[in-house]
Write a protein that holds these residues in place. Structure first.
Motif, short mmCIF file in Angstrom:
data_model
loop_
_atom_site.label_atom_id
_atom_site.label_comp_id
_atom_site.label_asym_id
_atom_site.label_seq_id
_atom_site.Cartn_x
_atom_site.Cartn_y
_atom_site.Cartn_z
N VAL A 17 47.47 91.62 -26.48
CA VAL A 17 47.06 90.22 -26.39
C VAL A 17 46.32 89.97 -25.07
O VAL A 17 45.29 89.29 -25.04
N SER A 20 42.89 91.46 -25.29
CA SER A 20 41.96 90.66 -26.08
C SER A 20 41.53 89.42 -25.30
O SER A 20 40.37 89.02 -25.35
N SER A 21 42.45 88.82 -24.58
CA SER A 21 42.12 87.65 -23.77
C SER A 21 41.08 88.02 -22.71
O SER A 21 40.10 87.29 -22.51
N TYR A 24 37.72 88.52 -24.42
CA TYR A 24 37.11 87.24 -24.77
C TYR A 24 36.58 86.53 -23.53
O TYR A 24 35.53 85.89 -23.57
N ARG A 43 39.65 81.16 -27.45
CA ARG A 43 40.51 82.32 -27.73
C ARG A 43 41.22 82.79 -26.46
O ARG A 43 42.36 83.23 -26.53
N ARG A 47 45.16 83.10 -26.55
CA ARG A 47 45.78 84.41 -26.31
C ARG A 47 46.65 84.37 -25.07
O ARG A 47 47.71 85.00 -25.03
N SER A 48 46.25 83.62 -24.06
CA SER A 48 47.08 83.49 -22.86
C SER A 48 48.41 82.82 -23.21
O SER A 48 49.47 83.23 -22.73
N GLU A 102 39.52 91.39 -33.90
CA GLU A 102 40.57 90.60 -34.56
C GLU A 102 41.34 91.45 -35.57
O GLU A 102 42.55 91.31 -35.72
N ILE A 105 43.90 93.64 -33.58
CA ILE A 105 45.09 92.94 -33.10
C ILE A 105 45.95 92.47 -34.27
O ILE A 105 47.18 92.49 -34.20
N ILE A 133 47.51 84.88 -35.17
CA ILE A 133 46.46 85.91 -35.16
C ILE A 133 45.77 85.97 -36.52
O ILE A 133 44.54 86.08 -36.60
N GLN A 136 43.33 83.16 -36.89
CA GLN A 136 42.14 83.38 -36.07
C GLN A 136 41.24 84.44 -36.70
O GLN A 136 40.01 84.31 -36.67
#
Length: 148
Positions: A17, A20-21, A24, A43, A47-48, A102, A105, A133, A136
């Motif tokens: 996560v 991915s954050s 992004y 996002r 994600r945070s 996406e 994840i 998730i 999204q």
């Protein structure tokens, strides 16, 4: 630090996560298309928040949550590829790359939900993240199909 199966599963998700954050965030900084910039920065926020929820569950279990992504993780490479795609590519290429990340994840969360040896509380936290998730991922897939 608690070194049990639950904290291991949760920390693996936390790393993904966070990766991915970070991806992004970098893509949002590089994006020239305002629609993508807005999507990517939203996002980052989502994600945070998901990472914070997973970290709270690790603390609840008596463990030490991961605070950073993994530099060599596949998710990190996948989401960094997004940053490279944002510059100089068409919308479809950007969204295709987002969908790839996406999907990755989503697969991690799908696998985590199927893990044995998790308490009902931990499964609930992971399932809540999985639902988020999945939504999204579906949003990105719909955007990709609209661009096609």
């Amino acid at each position: 630090m608690s070194d049990n199966h639950e904290t291991h599963v949760l920390n693996s998700l936390i790393e993904t996560v966070i990766d991915s954050s970070d991806g992004y965030r970098k893509a949002g900084e590089a994006a020239e298309n305002s629609r993508f910039k807005t999507l990517f920065l939203e996002r980052v926020r989502m994600r945070s928040e998901l990472a914070r929820k997973l970290q709270a569950e690790v603390r609840h279990l008596g463990g030490t949550p991961d605070e950073d992504g993994t530099v060599l993780a596949k998710a990190h490479r996948t989401f960094l590829a997004l940053k490279d795609t944002v510059t100089g590519r068409d919308d479809k290429a950007v969204i295709t790359e987002v969908e790839r990340g996406e999907s990755f994840i989503k697969g991690k969360f799908d696998a985590a939900v199927k893990e044995g040896g998790l308490s009902p509380q931990t499964k609930h936290v992971i399932e809540a993240g999985r639902i988020e998730i999945r939504a999204q991922h579906e949003q990105v897939t719909a955007l990709k199909n609209a661009i096609s």
